[in-house]
Motif scaffolding. Structure first.
Motif, PDB file in Angstrom:
ATOM      1  N   HIS A 130       0.811  -1.210   0.000  1.00 31.15           N
ATOM      2  CA  HIS A 130       0.000   0.000   0.000  1.00 31.15           C
ATOM      3  C   HIS A 130       0.848   1.265   0.000  1.00 31.15           C
ATOM      4  CE1 HIS A 130       0.991  -1.315   4.106  1.00 31.15           C
ATOM      5  NE2 HIS A 130       1.263  -0.038   4.290  1.00 31.15           N
ATOM      6  N   ALA A 131       0.210   2.366  -0.344  1.00 30.21           N
ATOM      7  CA  ALA A 131       0.775   3.694  -0.111  1.00 30.21           C
ATOM      8  C   ALA A 131       0.521   4.015   1.361  1.00 30.21           C
ATOM      9  CB  ALA A 131       0.094   4.721  -1.007  1.00 30.21           C
ATOM     10  N   ARG A 132       1.300   4.980   1.916  1.00 33.08           N
ATOM     11  CA  ARG A 132       1.201   5.154   3.356  1.00 33.08           C
ATOM     12  C   ARG A 132       1.544   6.563   3.800  1.00 33.08           C
ATOM     13  NH1 ARG A 132       5.173   2.012   7.420  1.00 33.08           N
ATOM     14  NH2 ARG A 132       6.396   3.900   7.291  1.00 33.08           N
ATOM     15  N   MET A 133       0.965   6.916   4.923  1.00 30.80           N
ATOM     16  CA  MET A 133       1.313   8.139   5.625  1.00 30.80           C
ATOM     17  C   MET A 133       1.574   7.765   7.081  1.00 30.80           C
ATOM     18  SD  MET A 133      -0.919  11.606   6.204  1.00 30.80           S
ATOM     19  CE  MET A 133      -2.137  10.821   7.223  1.00 30.80           C
ATOM     20  N   ALA A 134       2.638   8.308   7.661  1.00 31.01           N
ATOM     21  CA  ALA A 134       2.955   8.088   9.073  1.00 31.01           C
ATOM     22  C   ALA A 134       3.302   9.432   9.683  1.00 31.01           C
ATOM     23  CB  ALA A 134       4.124   7.118   9.222  1.00 31.01           C
ATOM     24  N   VAL A 135       2.530   9.854  10.672  1.00 31.80           N
ATOM     25  CA  VAL A 135       2.757  11.157  11.281  1.00 31.80           C
ATOM     26  C   VAL A 135       2.749  11.052  12.794  1.00 31.80           C
ATOM     27  CG1 VAL A 135       1.783  12.460   9.348  1.00 31.80           C
ATOM     28  CG2 VAL A 135       0.317  11.778  11.227  1.00 31.80           C
ATOM     29  N   GLY A 136       3.445  11.974  13.414  1.00 32.63           N
ATOM     30  CA  GLY A 136       3.406  12.104  14.860  1.00 32.63           C
ATOM     31  C   GLY A 136       2.350  13.129  15.235  1.00 32.63           C
ATOM     32  N   VAL A 137       1.643  12.850  16.312  1.00 32.37           N
ATOM     33  CA  VAL A 137       0.600  13.758  16.787  1.00 32.37           C
ATOM     34  C   VAL A 137       0.796  14.013  18.281  1.00 32.37           C
ATOM     35  CG1 VAL A 137      -1.073  13.084  15.016  1.00 32.37           C
ATOM     36  CG2 VAL A 137      -1.012  11.844  17.175  1.00 32.37           C
ATOM     37  N   ALA A 138       0.217  15.115  18.759  1.00 36.71           N
ATOM     38  CA  ALA A 138       0.355  15.497  20.160  1.00 36.71           C
ATOM     39  C   ALA A 138      -0.491  14.619  21.071  1.00 36.71           C
ATOM     40  CB  ALA A 138      -0.024  16.958  20.344  1.00 36.71           C
ATOM     41  N   ALA A 139      -1.597  14.077  20.552  1.00 34.12           N
ATOM     42  CA  ALA A 139      -2.486  13.240  21.369  1.00 34.12           C
ATOM     43  C   ALA A 139      -3.375  12.418  20.454  1.00 34.12           C
ATOM     44  CB  ALA A 139      -3.344  14.114  22.283  1.00 34.12           C
ATOM     45  N   LEU A 140      -3.852  11.302  20.990  1.00 33.76           N
ATOM     46  CA  LEU A 140      -4.834  10.456  20.309  1.00 33.76           C
ATOM     47  C   LEU A 140      -5.955  10.148  21.295  1.00 33.76           C
ATOM     48  CD1 LEU A 140      -2.551   7.965  18.322  1.00 33.76           C
ATOM     49  CD2 LEU A 140      -4.122   9.672  17.368  1.00 33.76           C
ATOM     50  N   PRO A 141      -7.108   9.685  20.802  1.00 26.25           N
ATOM     51  CA  PRO A 141      -8.196   9.356  21.724  1.00 26.25           C
ATOM     52  C   PRO A 141      -7.744   8.390  22.812  1.00 26.25           C
ATOM     53  CG  PRO A 141      -8.973   9.304  19.457  1.00 26.25           C
ATOM     54  CD  PRO A 141      -7.478   9.470  19.399  1.00 26.25           C
ATOM     55  N   TYR A 142      -8.190   8.659  24.029  1.00 22.42           N
ATOM     56  CA  TYR A 142      -7.901   7.819  25.198  1.00 22.42           C
ATOM     57  C   TYR A 142      -6.408   7.702  25.479  1.00 22.42           C
ATOM     58  CZ  TYR A 142     -12.664   6.699  23.901  1.00 22.42           C
ATOM     59  OH  TYR A 142     -13.975   6.789  23.518  1.00 22.42           O
ATOM     60  N   ASP A 143      -5.612   8.564  24.889  1.00 26.68           N
ATOM     61  CA  ASP A 143      -4.160   8.601  25.062  1.00 26.68           C
ATOM     62  C   ASP A 143      -3.462   7.335  24.580  1.00 26.68           C
ATOM     63  OD1 ASP A 143      -1.852  10.076  25.745  1.00 26.68           O
ATOM     64  OD2 ASP A 143      -1.722   9.088  27.694  1.00 26.68           O
ATOM     65  N   VAL A 144      -4.078   6.598  23.630  1.00 28.38           N
ATOM     66  CA  VAL A 144      -3.398   5.419  23.084  1.00 28.38           C
ATOM     67  C   VAL A 144      -2.202   5.861  22.263  1.00 28.38           C
ATOM     68  CG1 VAL A 144      -5.442   3.925  23.095  1.00 28.38           C
ATOM     69  CG2 VAL A 144      -4.883   5.275  21.043  1.00 28.38           C
ATOM     70  N   ALA A 145      -1.270   4.936  22.062  1.00 30.86           N
ATOM     71  CA  ALA A 145      -0.013   5.258  21.395  1.00 30.86           C
ATOM     72  C   ALA A 145      -0.135   5.364  19.876  1.00 30.86           C
ATOM     73  CB  ALA A 145       1.052   4.222  21.758  1.00 30.86           C
ATOM     74  N   VAL A 146      -1.051   4.598  19.268  1.00 30.41           N
ATOM     75  CA  VAL A 146      -1.123   4.546  17.807  1.00 30.41           C
ATOM     76  C   VAL A 146      -2.575   4.406  17.360  1.00 30.41           C
ATOM     77  CG1 VAL A 146      -0.334   3.328  15.713  1.00 30.41           C
ATOM     78  CG2 VAL A 146       1.145   3.409  17.727  1.00 30.41           C
ATOM     79  N   GLU A 147      -2.867   4.985  16.196  1.00 27.17           N
ATOM     80  CA  GLU A 147      -4.147   4.809  15.511  1.00 27.17           C
ATOM     81  C   GLU A 147      -3.841   4.596  14.032  1.00 27.17           C
ATOM     82  OE1 GLU A 147      -8.425   7.131  14.824  1.00 27.17           O
ATOM     83  OE2 GLU A 147      -6.900   8.011  16.135  1.00 27.17           O
ATOM     84  N   VAL A 148      -4.557   3.664  13.402  1.00 25.82           N
ATOM     85  CA  VAL A 148      -4.335   3.355  11.979  1.00 25.82           C
ATOM     86  C   VAL A 148      -5.682   3.290  11.271  1.00 25.82           C
ATOM     87  CG1 VAL A 148      -3.476   1.620  10.325  1.00 25.82           C
ATOM     88  CG2 VAL A 148      -2.190   2.092  12.429  1.00 25.82           C
ATOM     89  N   GLU A 149      -5.755   3.899  10.091  1.00 21.01           N
ATOM     90  CA  GLU A 149      -6.932   3.815   9.241  1.00 21.01           C
ATOM     91  C   GLU A 149      -6.509   3.268   7.881  1.00 21.01           C
ATOM     92  OE1 GLU A 149      -8.521   7.543   7.621  1.00 21.01           O
ATOM     93  OE2 GLU A 149      -6.810   8.563   8.527  1.00 21.01           O
ATOM     94  N   GLY A 150      -7.476   2.801   7.081  1.00 16.21           N
ATOM     95  CA  GLY A 150      -7.117   2.239   5.788  1.00 16.21           C
ATOM     96  C   GLY A 150      -8.184   2.432   4.728  1.00 16.21           C
ATOM     97  N   ILE A 151      -7.706   2.420   3.482  1.00 14.57           N
ATOM     98  CA  ILE A 151      -8.575   2.456   2.311  1.00 14.57           C
ATOM     99  C   ILE A 151      -8.283   1.194   1.512  1.00 14.57           C
ATOM    100  CG2 ILE A 151      -9.206   3.695   0.202  1.00 14.57           C
ATOM    101  CD1 ILE A 151      -8.021   6.229   1.551  1.00 14.57           C
ATOM    102  N   PHE A 152      -9.347   0.477   1.123  1.00 15.62           N
ATOM    103  CA  PHE A 152      -9.190  -0.812   0.474  1.00 15.62           C
ATOM    104  C   PHE A 152     -10.044  -0.890  -0.776  1.00 15.62           C
ATOM    105  CE2 PHE A 152      -8.385  -1.243   4.938  1.00 15.62           C
ATOM    106  CZ  PHE A 152      -7.272  -2.035   5.002  1.00 15.62           C
ATOM    107  N   GLU A 153      -9.489  -1.485  -1.834  1.00 17.79           N
ATOM    108  CA  GLU A 153     -10.265  -1.786  -3.033  1.00 17.79           C
ATOM    109  C   GLU A 153     -10.877  -3.167  -2.838  1.00 17.79           C
ATOM    110  OE1 GLU A 153      -9.748  -2.493  -7.848  1.00 17.79           O
ATOM    111  OE2 GLU A 153      -7.982  -1.989  -6.635  1.00 17.79           O
ATOM    112  N   VAL A 154     -12.165  -3.290  -3.138  1.00 22.67           N
ATOM    113  CA  VAL A 154     -12.871  -4.546  -2.932  1.00 22.67           C
ATOM    114  C   VAL A 154     -13.700  -4.910  -4.157  1.00 22.67           C
ATOM    115  CG1 VAL A 154     -12.955  -4.212  -0.431  1.00 22.67           C
ATOM    116  CG2 VAL A 154     -14.856  -3.416  -1.839  1.00 22.67           C
ATOM    117  N   ALA A 155     -14.055  -6.169  -4.238  1.00 15.99           N
ATOM    118  CA  ALA A 155     -14.897  -6.646  -5.331  1.00 15.99           C
ATOM    119  C   ALA A 155     -16.323  -6.802  -4.853  1.00 15.99           C
ATOM    120  CB  ALA A 155     -14.384  -7.991  -5.831  1.00 15.99           C
TER     121      ALA A 155
END
Length: 155
Positions: A130-155
């Motif tokens: 896949h193509a990708r973006m990785a960024v640092g942020v000041a905070a995430l929900p519930y103070d978790v360390a990482v959040e990941v989202e995705g876009i997928f091609e499907v049939a």
């Protein structure tokens, strides 16, 4: 008979978590045409938040990679629901975005998000590249360390 992706999950002894319900006024995924957009998934297992804190303070790069892997498993669990349980309908992981809750001086976000990228490729094979973006942020929900989202091609 399980499909190729389900068989790979079995062979790798990977269990997917239960997909989480949205925590606010949004949906866990949206399908439009042949694309599925999976909303950001946190580093949690069956609703239990894990890796709470910042990378570069509470967690090192390797622990951040583990958090990103857990996020990727949650993304795949949501994708399975979006595809009515049939991961064989997945054509391609198009793009992921990884957000790393990190201290200002931390610069290893791409190394952390490799934990998610490697997981998609491990489970989905070439369709997981896949193509990708990785960024640092000041905070995430519930103070978790990482959040990941995705876009997928499907049939």
């Amino acid at each position: 008979m399980p499909g190729e992706v389900e068989q790979r999950l079995h062979e790798l002894d990977i269990e997917l978590p239960q997909p989480s319900a949205p925590g606010a006024n949004y949906v866990p995924y949206v399908r439009t045409g042949n694309l599925v957009f999976v909303t950001g998934q946190l580093s949690q297992w069956n609703g239990e938040r894990r890796f709470v804190g910042k990378v570069g303070r509470e967690f090192n790069v390797e622990e951040g990679r583990q958090a990103a892997r857990l996020c990727a498993l949650n993304v795949i669990a949501q994708l399975r629901v979006a595809l009515d349980g049939d991961l064989e309908r997945l054509v391609k992981c198009v793009r992921i975005a990884g957000y790393v809750n990190s201290v200002p001086e931390f610069a290893g976000q791409s190394q952390v998000v490799n934990g998610a990228s490697d997981t998609f490729i491990e489970i989905l094979g070439d369709a997981g590249r896949h193509a990708r973006m990785a960024v640092g942020v000041a905070a995430l929900p519930y103070d978790v360390a990482v959040e990941v989202e995705g876009i997928f091609e499907v049939a």
